[in-house]
Design a protein around this motif. Structure first.
Motif, short mmCIF file in Angstrom:
data_model
loop_
_atom_site.label_atom_id
_atom_site.label_comp_id
_atom_site.label_asym_id
_atom_site.label_seq_id
_atom_site.Cartn_x
_atom_site.Cartn_y
_atom_site.Cartn_z
N LYS A 1 51.89 80.39 61.64
CA LYS A 1 51.26 81.81 61.04
C LYS A 1 50.08 81.28 59.86
O LYS A 1 49.23 82.44 59.30
CB LYS A 1 52.15 82.45 60.33
CG LYS A 1 53.19 83.40 61.03
CD LYS A 1 53.80 84.46 60.36
CE LYS A 1 52.87 85.55 59.81
NZ LYS A 1 53.90 86.62 59.27
N LYS B 1 54.82 82.49 64.95
CA LYS B 1 54.87 83.51 65.70
C LYS B 1 55.50 83.07 67.01
O LYS B 1 54.80 81.93 67.52
CB LYS B 1 53.51 84.35 65.99
CG LYS B 1 53.07 84.99 64.65
CD LYS B 1 51.81 85.66 64.96
CE LYS B 1 51.26 86.35 63.76
NZ LYS B 1 49.79 87.09 63.81
N CYS C 1 58.65 87.45 68.28
CA CYS C 1 59.05 87.41 66.83
C CYS C 1 58.45 86.43 65.92
O CYS C 1 57.63 85.80 66.55
CB CYS C 1 60.68 87.43 66.71
SG CYS C 1 61.46 85.74 67.10
N THR C 2 58.57 86.58 64.72
CA THR C 2 58.56 85.68 63.62
C THR C 2 59.49 84.78 63.17
O THR C 2 60.63 85.66 62.85
CB THR C 2 57.37 86.23 62.57
OG1 THR C 2 56.22 86.79 63.01
CG2 THR C 2 56.98 85.07 61.55
N SER D 1 52.01 85.95 77.70
CA SER D 1 52.28 85.90 76.09
C SER D 1 52.67 86.79 75.60
O SER D 1 52.29 87.92 74.85
CB SER D 1 50.71 85.87 75.59
OG SER D 1 50.02 84.78 76.05
N THR E 1 48.87 75.48 67.47
CA THR E 1 49.75 76.23 68.79
C THR E 1 50.59 75.10 69.50
O THR E 1 50.08 74.04 69.86
CB THR E 1 49.00 76.85 69.81
OG1 THR E 1 48.44 77.93 69.00
CG2 THR E 1 49.84 77.70 70.77
N TYR F 1 55.07 88.71 73.23
CA TYR F 1 55.34 88.52 71.70
C TYR F 1 56.75 88.81 71.44
O TYR F 1 57.41 89.75 71.73
CB TYR F 1 54.53 89.31 70.66
CG TYR F 1 54.85 89.12 69.25
CD1 TYR F 1 54.70 88.26 68.38
CD2 TYR F 1 55.46 90.23 68.72
CE1 TYR F 1 55.08 87.98 67.22
CE2 TYR F 1 56.02 89.94 67.26
CZ TYR F 1 55.57 89.05 66.69
OH TYR F 1 56.05 88.80 65.35
N PHE G 1 55.95 83.43 71.08
CA PHE G 1 55.62 84.02 72.49
C PHE G 1 56.39 83.52 73.42
O PHE G 1 56.49 82.30 73.42
CB PHE G 1 54.05 83.81 72.60
CG PHE G 1 53.30 84.70 71.50
CD1 PHE G 1 52.66 85.93 71.63
CD2 PHE G 1 52.89 84.01 70.31
CE1 PHE G 1 51.95 86.35 70.59
CE2 PHE G 1 52.12 84.42 69.27
CZ PHE G 1 51.65 85.88 69.52
N THR H 1 45.73 85.85 67.74
CA THR H 1 46.89 86.10 68.44
C THR H 1 47.31 87.62 68.86
O THR H 1 46.64 88.53 68.07
CB THR H 1 48.26 85.54 67.83
OG1 THR H 1 48.30 86.38 66.67
CG2 THR H 1 48.11 84.19 67.34
N THR I 1 64.94 89.72 67.81
CA THR I 1 64.20 90.52 68.67
C THR I 1 65.24 91.81 69.32
O THR I 1 66.42 91.35 69.28
CB THR I 1 63.44 89.69 70.07
OG1 THR I 1 64.80 89.41 70.77
CG2 THR I 1 62.93 88.71 69.41
#
Length: 195
Positions: free
Chosen positions: A189, A112, A155-156, A151, A58, A153, A114, A195, A136
């Motif tokens: 990821k 990922k 997108c990836t 936190s 992270t 979320y 955040f 997560t 997004t």
């Protein structure tokens, strides 16, 4: 660079975090020592395993440490609003404002994404883009009562040589023309972290 004399052992520490070393970090360094006699104790030769640099799963991006480009006009104010290890920024935006965050220093991989933001009365809407691709939907940060979204979320996304930025685009609605950012978190990821 100073010489530090010692006879049997030495401990070297470094301060991290705004107060009390409360921010977790991992430093890598090299030190040399010179002795008037050979090492007769346990001697360990360096190996790839021992010299590997730890890469965390992270990564945290703090506004005051980010490299970014700005489109149109963005004003900001900063302050220590939460105990995140970094400062929070409140950006004043227009509908044409864009904040392009550099990811050049981020190890390549799929992440990922955040956001640690605050919703408040002056909160605008934002969307995250990667070049010309909208990653997004529009996220509304307006709220009558202030509340932290620690936190959220988003997108990836992939970080690579040719995909090394992420852009925040904004929409205002009258007095709702500010974006309150504490930090951005990127979770690899490939990690096994929940997560």
């Amino acid at each position: 660079t100073d010489k530090i004399p010692f006879t049997s052992h030495i401990v070297h520490t470094i301060e991290h975090g705004p107060v009390g070393n409360t921010f977790p970090v991992d430093y890598t360094s090299v030190s040399f020592y010179y002795s008037d006699s050979p090492n007769s104790g346990n001697f360990q030769s360096p190996t790839n395993e021992l010299s590997a640099v730890y890469l965390p799963d992270t990564l945290f991006l703090y506004p005051q440490l980010m490299s970014y480009g700005v489109w149109d006009k963005i004003n900001f104010e900063s302050g220590w609003h939460y105990n995140t290890g970094g400062m929070s920024f409140i950006y004043a935006i227009t509908d044409e404002s864009r904040l392009q965050v550099s990811l050049r220093e981020i190890p390549h991989g799929e992440y990922k994404v955040f956001a640690d933001i605050r919703k408040f009365k002056e909160g605008c809407s934002f969307s995250v883009w990667h070049r010309q691709n909208q990653l997004t939907p529009w996220n509304d940060t307006f709220s009558i009562s202030e509340k932290r979204m620690e936190s959220l979320y988003l997108c990836t996304m992939v970080a690579s040589d040719f995909q090394n930025t992420m852009t925040f685009r904004f929409k205002s609605n009258g007095q709702q023309n500010k974006f309150f950012l504490n930090r951005i978190m990127l979770v690899n990821k490939a990690s096994k972290l929940p997560t």
